[in-house]
Design an enzyme around this catalytic site. Structure first.
Site, PDB file in Angstrom:
ATOM      1  N   GLU A 156       0.873  -1.173   0.000  1.00 43.52           N
ATOM      2  CA  GLU A 156       0.000   0.000   0.000  1.00 43.52           C
ATOM      3  C   GLU A 156       0.907   1.217   0.000  1.00 43.52           C
ATOM      4  O   GLU A 156       1.724   1.379   0.908  1.00 43.52           O
ATOM      5  CB  GLU A 156      -0.907   0.020   1.246  1.00 43.52           C
ATOM      6  N   CYS A 173      -2.259   9.037   3.216  1.00 41.41           N
ATOM      7  CA  CYS A 173      -2.242   8.494   1.861  1.00 41.41           C
ATOM      8  C   CYS A 173      -3.574   8.766   1.159  1.00 41.41           C
ATOM      9  O   CYS A 173      -3.666   8.694  -0.050  1.00 41.41           O
ATOM     10  CB  CYS A 173      -1.957   7.003   1.897  1.00 41.41           C
TER      11      CYS A 173
HETATM   12  P1  NAD Z   1       8.869   4.937   3.525  1.00 43.15           P
HETATM   13  O1  NAD Z   1       8.715   4.159   2.284  1.00 43.15           O
HETATM   14  O2  NAD Z   1      10.002   5.885   3.635  1.00 43.15           O
HETATM   15  O3  NAD Z   1       9.020   3.956   4.773  1.00 43.15           O
HETATM   16  C1  NAD Z   1       8.061   2.955   5.034  1.00 43.15           C
HETATM   17  C2  NAD Z   1       8.716   1.838   5.812  1.00 43.15           C
HETATM   18  O4  NAD Z   1       9.671   1.190   4.954  1.00 43.15           O
HETATM   19  C3  NAD Z   1       9.490   2.297   7.045  1.00 43.15           C
HETATM   20  O5  NAD Z   1       9.318   1.368   8.078  1.00 43.15           O
HETATM   21  C4  NAD Z   1      10.914   2.293   6.540  1.00 43.15           C
HETATM   22  O6  NAD Z   1      11.869   2.149   7.575  1.00 43.15           O
HETATM   23  C5  NAD Z   1      10.909   1.091   5.626  1.00 43.15           C
HETATM   24  N1  NAD Z   1      11.990   1.072   4.638  1.00 43.15           N
HETATM   25  C6  NAD Z   1      12.654   2.126   4.114  1.00 43.15           C
HETATM   26  N2  NAD Z   1      13.585   1.704   3.229  1.00 43.15           N
HETATM   27  C7  NAD Z   1      13.503   0.353   3.191  1.00 43.15           C
HETATM   28  C8  NAD Z   1      14.195  -0.655   2.465  1.00 43.15           C
HETATM   29  N3  NAD Z   1      15.158  -0.362   1.613  1.00 43.15           N
HETATM   30  N4  NAD Z   1      13.845  -1.933   2.661  1.00 43.15           N
HETATM   31  C9  NAD Z   1      12.855  -2.260   3.512  1.00 43.15           C
HETATM   32  N5  NAD Z   1      12.161  -1.344   4.243  1.00 43.15           N
HETATM   33  C10 NAD Z   1      12.480  -0.045   4.079  1.00 43.15           C
HETATM   34  O7  NAD Z   1       7.474   5.667   3.781  1.00 43.15           O
HETATM   35  P2  NAD Z   1       7.107   6.691   4.954  1.00 43.15           P
HETATM   36  O8  NAD Z   1       7.734   7.998   4.632  1.00 43.15           O
HETATM   37  O9  NAD Z   1       7.356   6.081   6.284  1.00 43.15           O
HETATM   38  O10 NAD Z   1       5.518   6.794   4.822  1.00 43.15           O
HETATM   39  C11 NAD Z   1       4.889   7.687   3.971  1.00 43.15           C
HETATM   40  C12 NAD Z   1       4.330   6.977   2.771  1.00 43.15           C
HETATM   41  O11 NAD Z   1       3.434   5.953   3.197  1.00 43.15           O
HETATM   42  C13 NAD Z   1       3.509   7.867   1.870  1.00 43.15           C
HETATM   43  O12 NAD Z   1       3.838   7.638   0.533  1.00 43.15           O
HETATM   44  C14 NAD Z   1       2.068   7.440   2.146  1.00 43.15           C
HETATM   45  O13 NAD Z   1       1.190   7.705   1.091  1.00 43.15           O
HETATM   46  C15 NAD Z   1       2.255   5.999   2.406  1.00 43.15           C
HETATM   47  N6  NAD Z   1       1.107   5.444   3.134  1.00 43.15           N
HETATM   48  C16 NAD Z   1       0.232   4.633   2.435  1.00 43.15           C
HETATM   49  C17 NAD Z   1      -0.874   4.107   3.070  1.00 43.15           C
HETATM   50  C18 NAD Z   1      -1.812   3.202   2.316  1.00 43.15           C
HETATM   51  O14 NAD Z   1      -2.509   2.427   2.946  1.00 43.15           O
HETATM   52  N7  NAD Z   1      -1.846   3.268   0.984  1.00 43.15           N
HETATM   53  C19 NAD Z   1      -1.098   4.378   4.422  1.00 43.15           C
HETATM   54  C20 NAD Z   1      -0.210   5.198   5.099  1.00 43.15           C
HETATM   55  C21 NAD Z   1       0.912   5.717   4.433  1.00 43.15           C
END
Ligand code: NAD
Length: 480
Positions: free
Chosen positions: A249, A283
């Site tokens: 997501e 999101c």
């Molecule tokens: P992000 O992608 O930076 O991080 C998300 C998670 O992934 C964190 O736990 C992070 O530590 C981890 N991560 C980062 N790099 C990684 C890697 N190389 N390998 C594995 N894991 C890794 O996102 P964010 O800034 O924490 O969150 C914001 C984003 O989340 C926005 O784009 C938002 O739209 C999205 N979001 C989507 C929903 C949905 O249900 N569609 C809900 C909430 C947030």
């Protein structure tokens, strides 16, 4: 490391990490919420190994035990919603009401999946071979890796952990590093339940190290991720390499359409709530407001009047509507998008200023742009900021085409009194969720949630649909 560090939870034990980070409130930089252990790759692997063992025990648990565990977690979250909501608000920056609401909703996810535990029905069929019976039933998928973002620290964990446990799986959870306190608090509740050691594991730490182990592991059977598109792509590639089931997501660029015949007051509430609630860090936020020309000027004037009433400030204070931006990096990004929108011809008619509150933190006045077009960067990329852009269109047909002209597709909304347009929109908006006369943000806990295109990948989350991801189907042939 001292005992004052909140530790990881692996194989039923609280485990120190090789290092720790300070968790500092974005709404008050003098407020250190605590120090949280940072796992490394070795600890992440240990958590996965523990989960493999824990799952073998948990899958044998009786339905009533699973039901009781999930109910107890849900009960405690709901009973402690104000306390844990305050903790969440401190570390994420959202308001107390938003924090408590998120914790309450998280409790509801556990209650919902407690009920689902008792609803595990299979199917039977006659074989084409006389004398042979067939049954299909769902079994746990195994070990589930869970990676969550910072903007809904408790809820994204809850809506993944609850179905994972309900269907007999073990969990390794890696929350976002900006918000370890909410994840730790939920883990502490789970740690007191009747779960075999290793069934639930928490590994806090950087995505590039801890998350990287999870997404490349062959011992994880299913990986569920919520976060940015950029990271989501990495997760998809890594899990595909091992043929591990994956569910993503990600971001969006949601739009609210406002037609000439809309109830103006409701449209304004939908736009302001949907665009700026949670400081725009949702999101499901309506970052694009697509407005037909007959109502455009009245709508913009009314939105500005409504925005003037929004109180931006320390989210822990009563009466504040818009809390803090999550951290310095997000603030920098918000300001970059503001400048970009201006440079590309957007007309900033309200807000956008960096604000000084009584506590030092990252505060920004919600911003409204008009005279924007759908091809501008601000209307193509997810800013994840309290910034909304009005796009003026001629009629419904142009509004729908504009809404669909994006790489994303999570939610789409329309404000109209016309059954004809609402019905057409419901059918033709290329989004996973459609809202009619409602804000694009705000979804229920008992129905599927997810999007299309770059917003989602893999089976749907939530509601009964979650079982597609958290279970595998077994077909058995029996000759009596
Ligand atoms: P992000 O992608 O930076 O991080 C998300 C998670 O992934 C964190 O736990 C992070 O530590 C981890 N991560 C980062 N790099 C990684 C890697 N190389 N390998 C594995 N894991 C890794 O996102 P964010 O800034 O924490 O969150 C914001 C984003 O989340 C926005 O784009 C938002 O739209 C999205 N979001 C989507 C929903 C949905 O249900 N569609 C809900 C909430 C947030």
């Amino acid at each position: 490391m001292s005992n004052s560090v909140f530790r990881n939870y692996i194989a039923g034990e609280w485990v120190e990490g090789p290092s720790a980070i300070a968790n500092i409130s974005p709404s008050d930089l003098s407020d250190v919420i605590g120090h949280y252990a940072q796992a490394d790759a070795a600890q992440a692997k240990a958590a996965i190994a523990a989960a493999v063992n824990g799952q073998l025990e948990w899958q044998k648990s009786g339905l009533e035990q699973r039901y009781a565990v999930l109910m107890a977690i849900g009960d405690e979250l709901i009973a402690r919603k104000d306390e844990l909501g305050r903790l969440l608000a401190r570390e994420e920056g959202k308001t107390l009401a938003e924090g408590a609401g998120e914790v309450y909703r998280s409790g509801q996810f556990f209650h919902y999946y407690a009920a689902e535990v008792l609803r595990q029905m299979g199917e039977t069929a006659d074989s084409v071979r006389p004398g042979v019976d067939i049954e299909t039933r769902r079994e746990p998928v195994g070990v589930v890796g869970i990676i969550t973002p910072w903007n809904f620290p408790t809820a994204t964990g809850a809506w993944k952990i609850a179905p994972a446990l309900a269907f007999g799986n073990a969990v390794v959870w890696k929350p976002a590093n900006q918000v370890p306190a909410s994840a730790w608090a939920l883990t502490e509740i789970i740690s007191r339940q009747q779960l075999p050691a290793g069934t639930f594991n928490l590994v806090m730490g950087p995505g590039a190290e801890v998350g990287d182990v999870l997404i490349h592991s062959r011992d994880i059977n299913a990986l569920t991720f919520t976060g940015s598109l950029e990271t989501g792509r990495k997760v998809a590639v890594a899990t595909a390499g091992n043929l591990v089931k994956c569910q993503l997501e990600m971001g969006s660029k949601n739009a609210l359409v406002v037609l000439d015949d809309a109830d103006l007051d409701n449209a304004v509430e939908c736009a302001v709530g949907g665009a700026y609630g949670g400081t725009g860090q949702k999101c499901t936020a309506s970052s694009r407001l697509i407005v037909t020309e007959g109502i455009h000027d009245r709508f913009v004037a009314a939105v500005i009047e409504r925005m003037k009433k929004l109180v931006v400030g320390n989210p822990l204070k009563e009466g504040v509507h818009i809390g803090a931006v999550a951290d310095a990096r997000q603030m920098e990004s918000n300001l970059k998008y503001l400048e970009l929108a201006k440079a590309e011809g957007g007309n900033l008619v309200y807000g956008g200023e960096v604000i000084t509150a009584e506590t030092e933190g990252y505060y920004m006045q919600p911003a409204l742009f008009i005279d924007t077009t759908n091809d501008m960067t601000i209307n193509r990329e997810e800013a994840f900021a309290p910034i909304a852009c009005v796009i003026k269109v001629k009629d419904y047909a142009e509004a729908l085409a504009t809404l669909n002209d994006t790489n994303f597709g999570l939610t789409g909304g329309i404000c109209t009194e016309s059954l004809k347009y609402a019905t057409d929109f419901k059918r033709n908006a290329k989004t996973g969720c459609v809202m009619v006369n409602l804000p694009t943000a705000g979804t229920d806990y008992h129905v599927p949630f997810g999007g299309r295109k770059d917003s989602s990948f893999g089976p749907r989350e939530q509601g009964t649909y979650a079982k597609e991801f958290y279970t595998v189907v077994k077909t058995t042939y029996i000759r009596a």
